[in-house]
Write a protein that holds these residues in place. Structure first.
Motif, mmCIF file in Angstrom:
data_model
loop_
_atom_site.group_PDB
_atom_site.id
_atom_site.type_symbol
_atom_site.label_atom_id
_atom_site.label_comp_id
_atom_site.label_asym_id
_atom_site.label_seq_id
_atom_site.Cartn_x
_atom_site.Cartn_y
_atom_site.Cartn_z
ATOM 1 N N ASP A 94 0.805 -1.215 0.000
ATOM 2 C CA ASP A 94 0.000 0.000 0.000
ATOM 3 C C ASP A 94 0.842 1.272 0.000
ATOM 4 O OD1 ASP A 94 -2.323 -1.473 0.004
ATOM 5 O OD2 ASP A 94 -2.487 -1.502 2.195
ATOM 6 N N ARG A 95 1.887 1.288 0.801
ATOM 7 C CA ARG A 95 2.719 2.506 0.917
ATOM 8 C C ARG A 95 4.183 2.101 0.967
ATOM 9 N NH1 ARG A 95 4.369 6.421 4.994
ATOM 10 N NH2 ARG A 95 3.852 4.909 6.614
ATOM 11 N N PRO A 96 4.732 1.705 -0.170
ATOM 12 C CA PRO A 96 6.122 1.251 -0.174
ATOM 13 C C PRO A 96 7.086 2.365 0.235
ATOM 14 C CG PRO A 96 5.315 1.540 -2.412
ATOM 15 C CD PRO A 96 4.134 1.683 -1.510
ATOM 16 N N LEU A 97 8.173 1.957 0.851
ATOM 17 C CA LEU A 97 9.203 2.897 1.289
ATOM 18 C C LEU A 97 10.417 2.738 0.377
ATOM 19 C CD1 LEU A 97 10.380 4.966 3.268
ATOM 20 C CD2 LEU A 97 11.031 3.051 4.760
ATOM 21 N N LEU A 98 10.799 3.835 -0.264
ATOM 22 C CA LEU A 98 11.910 3.836 -1.201
ATOM 23 C C LEU A 98 13.006 4.774 -0.713
ATOM 24 C CD1 LEU A 98 9.872 4.193 -4.522
ATOM 25 C CD2 LEU A 98 10.385 2.103 -3.238
ATOM 26 N N LEU A 99 14.244 4.380 -0.960
ATOM 27 C CA LEU A 99 15.401 5.184 -0.573
ATOM 28 C C LEU A 99 16.188 5.514 -1.830
ATOM 29 C CD1 LEU A 99 17.177 6.338 1.702
ATOM 30 C CD2 LEU A 99 18.288 4.088 1.861
ATOM 31 N N ASP A 100 16.358 6.811 -2.110
ATOM 32 C CA ASP A 100 17.095 7.284 -3.275
ATOM 33 C C ASP A 100 18.459 7.771 -2.811
ATOM 34 O OD1 ASP A 100 18.042 8.396 -5.598
ATOM 35 O OD2 ASP A 100 16.443 9.879 -5.822
ATOM 36 N N LEU A 101 19.505 7.041 -3.187
ATOM 37 C CA LEU A 101 20.864 7.307 -2.713
ATOM 38 C C LEU A 101 21.603 8.223 -3.677
ATOM 39 C CD1 LEU A 101 21.606 3.567 -1.951
ATOM 40 C CD2 LEU A 101 21.174 5.322 -0.222
ATOM 41 N N GLY A 102 22.186 9.306 -3.146
ATOM 42 C CA GLY A 102 22.853 10.268 -4.009
ATOM 43 C C GLY A 102 21.873 10.913 -4.950
ATOM 44 N N CYS A 103 20.810 11.456 -4.393
ATOM 45 C CA CYS A 103 19.636 11.883 -5.167
ATOM 46 C C CYS A 103 19.876 13.097 -6.039
ATOM 47 C CB CYS A 103 18.468 12.156 -4.226
ATOM 48 S SG CYS A 103 18.763 13.539 -3.078
ATOM 49 N N GLY A 104 20.938 13.898 -5.757
ATOM 50 C CA GLY A 104 21.131 15.135 -6.509
ATOM 51 C C GLY A 104 19.910 16.031 -6.377
ATOM 52 N N PRO A 105 19.453 16.651 -7.462
ATOM 53 C CA PRO A 105 18.280 17.526 -7.397
ATOM 54 C C PRO A 105 16.955 16.787 -7.552
ATOM 55 C CG PRO A 105 19.222 17.664 -9.568
ATOM 56 C CD PRO A 105 20.112 16.722 -8.788
ATOM 57 N N GLY A 106 16.953 15.473 -7.309
ATOM 58 C CA GLY A 106 15.691 14.733 -7.284
ATOM 59 C C GLY A 106 15.251 14.137 -8.599
ATOM 60 N N SER A 107 16.172 13.941 -9.540
ATOM 61 C CA SER A 107 15.803 13.451 -10.867
ATOM 62 C C SER A 107 15.109 12.089 -10.813
ATOM 63 C CB SER A 107 17.043 13.359 -11.765
ATOM 64 O OG SER A 107 17.667 14.608 -11.901
ATOM 65 N N LEU A 108 15.722 11.131 -10.129
ATOM 66 C CA LEU A 108 15.141 9.794 -10.048
ATOM 67 C C LEU A 108 13.933 9.775 -9.119
ATOM 68 C CD1 LEU A 108 15.100 6.802 -10.672
ATOM 69 C CD2 LEU A 108 16.951 6.473 -9.003
ATOM 70 N N SER A 109 14.001 10.472 -8.007
ATOM 71 C CA SER A 109 12.862 10.520 -7.078
ATOM 72 C C SER A 109 11.609 11.036 -7.768
ATOM 73 C CB SER A 109 13.198 11.410 -5.868
ATOM 74 O OG SER A 109 14.116 10.789 -5.005
ATOM 75 N N LEU A 118 20.609 19.451 -3.114
ATOM 76 C CA LEU A 118 19.500 19.148 -2.213
ATOM 77 C C LEU A 118 18.474 20.279 -2.191
ATOM 78 C CD1 LEU A 118 21.196 17.504 0.907
ATOM 79 C CD2 LEU A 118 19.464 16.459 -0.559
ATOM 80 N N GLU A 119 18.948 21.519 -2.125
ATOM 81 C CA GLU A 119 18.006 22.644 -2.061
ATOM 82 C C GLU A 119 17.251 22.799 -3.378
ATOM 83 O OE1 GLU A 119 15.850 25.421 -0.080
ATOM 84 O OE2 GLU A 119 17.365 24.042 0.726
ATOM 85 N N LEU A 120 17.920 22.540 -4.497
ATOM 86 C CA LEU A 120 17.220 22.576 -5.781
ATOM 87 C C LEU A 120 16.135 21.507 -5.823
ATOM 88 C CD1 LEU A 120 20.182 23.116 -8.286
ATOM 89 C CD2 LEU A 120 18.543 24.818 -7.451
ATOM 90 N N GLY A 121 16.437 20.312 -5.313
ATOM 91 C CA GLY A 121 15.438 19.249 -5.272
ATOM 92 C C GLY A 121 14.286 19.575 -4.348
ATOM 93 N N ARG A 122 14.613 20.077 -3.160
ATOM 94 C CA ARG A 122 13.556 20.418 -2.188
ATOM 95 C C ARG A 122 12.588 21.452 -2.761
ATOM 96 N NH1 ARG A 122 17.968 20.673 1.898
ATOM 97 N NH2 ARG A 122 17.816 18.793 3.203
ATOM 98 N N THR A 123 13.108 22.360 -3.586
ATOM 99 C CA THR A 123 12.272 23.426 -4.129
ATOM 100 C C THR A 123 11.531 22.974 -5.382
ATOM 101 O OG1 THR A 123 13.855 25.062 -3.270
ATOM 102 C CG2 THR A 123 12.271 25.817 -4.921
ATOM 103 N N HIS A 124 12.264 22.397 -6.332
ATOM 104 C CA HIS A 124 11.660 22.051 -7.626
ATOM 105 C C HIS A 124 10.834 20.766 -7.566
ATOM 106 C CE1 HIS A 124 11.199 22.158 -11.941
ATOM 107 N NE2 HIS A 124 11.639 20.913 -12.048
ATOM 108 N N HIS A 125 11.288 19.788 -6.778
ATOM 109 C CA HIS A 125 10.584 18.507 -6.664
ATOM 110 C C HIS A 125 10.122 18.294 -5.214
ATOM 111 C CE1 HIS A 125 11.548 17.335 -10.725
ATOM 112 N NE2 HIS A 125 12.840 17.303 -10.513
ATOM 113 N N SER A 126 9.517 19.310 -4.648
ATOM 114 C CA SER A 126 9.191 19.275 -3.218
ATOM 115 C C SER A 126 8.200 18.185 -2.856
ATOM 116 C CB SER A 126 8.635 20.636 -2.777
ATOM 117 O OG SER A 126 7.464 20.965 -3.531
ATOM 118 N N ASP A 127 7.320 17.813 -3.774
ATOM 119 C CA ASP A 127 6.297 16.813 -3.472
ATOM 120 C C ASP A 127 6.761 15.382 -3.734
ATOM 121 O OD1 ASP A 127 4.540 18.857 -2.811
ATOM 122 O OD2 ASP A 127 3.696 18.985 -4.835
#
Length: 255
Positions: free
Chosen positions: A45-60, A82-91
């Motif tokens: 129902d709610r899988p937990l995923l870990l994105d390692l070395g996420c950069g700006p969130g491309s894979l996430s 990280l800040e670019l990811g938090r802002t651009h891919h915040s959800d």
């Protein structure tokens, strides 16, 4: 150290374009990682995923679109990305600042249940082999039985004649798709341009404080060498699930 949505969107879009230079069939590799993750999480129902070395969130971001009910924890040590990811891919994910491979790095993740899948692209090759083995063991401890590490990267085969062949095939594939002929900026010019943006000044100052050398990394390790390390770390089954040239997606299942 906040970044406006406009600036974050612009820098992430430019990041996506320059990354096309360095990963053969990058979008297909992302899609394959999502395919494997989707299969691993079927019926949960709610899988937990870990994105390692996420950069700006491309894979996430891509995984969030494929598995909208998943909880994604994205980890990186670079404050700019990280800040670019938090802002651009915040959800898309919950972003965590941690240095993968350092003692106690998994404590910073704030996980309250086992991970279904840990995913990564071109991030773990920076770790020296002993640190990589330790990291593999940490990930095996985080994953549930039947969970997996899914790693997309360039893995040279054993022996220089074969590695020259796979590298050649990868280059020709890139030429046919037009990636290497583009006039877009490369890695170095992206970082130079981003460093000149006043909105990112504080983040670059923090980045300089965090900068460390990880030695030679493990770029020389073949799929076979990674497989042996993964077995030593507690993964029961390891297999490549996709490959073009030396660009490969390697899946390691726990249990």
């Amino acid at each position: 150290m906040g970044v406006s949505m406009g600036a974050a969107s612009m820098w992430v879009e430019r990041w996506e374009r320059q990354q096309q230079r360095y990963a053969v069939d990058r979008e297909e590799r992302f899609a394959v990682i999502a395919d494997v993750t989707e299969h691993l999480c079927a019926g949960r129902d709610r899988p937990l995923l870990l994105d390692l070395g996420c950069g700006p969130g491309s894979l996430s971001a891509r995984l969030a679109r494929r598995l909208p009910h998943a909880e994604i924890v994205a980890v990186d040590m670079d404050p700019v990305l990280l800040e670019l990811g938090r802002t651009h891919h915040s959800d898309s994910a919950r972003y965590v600042d941690a240095v993968i491979g350092e003692d106690g790095w998994t404590d910073a993740l704030g996980l309250d249940r086992p991970v279904d899948a840990a995913v990564t692209t071109t991030a773990l090759h920076y770790l020296p082999a002993p640190v990589l083995l330790r990291t593999y063991r940490s990930l095996a401890a985080l994953l549930r039985d039947g969970g997996a590490l899914v790693n997309g990267d360039h893995f040279p085969p054993d022996g220089s004649p074969c590695s020259e062949l796979t590298a050649h095939v990868g280059r020709r594939r890139a030429e046919r798709t037009g990636v290497h002929g583009r006039e877009d900026e490369d890695w170095e010019s992206w970082w130079e341009a981003a460093a000149a943006d006043p909105e990112l000044t504080d983040l670059f100052e923090q980045r300089e404080k965090n900068r460390s050398s990880s030695g030679n990394g493990n770029r020389h390790l073949s799929v076979g060498a990674h497989t042996r390390l993964l077995h030593r770390a507690g993964f029961g089954h390891v297999t490549p699930v996709w490959q073009v040239g030396d660009s490969c997606v390697l899946a390691a299942l726990k249990g």
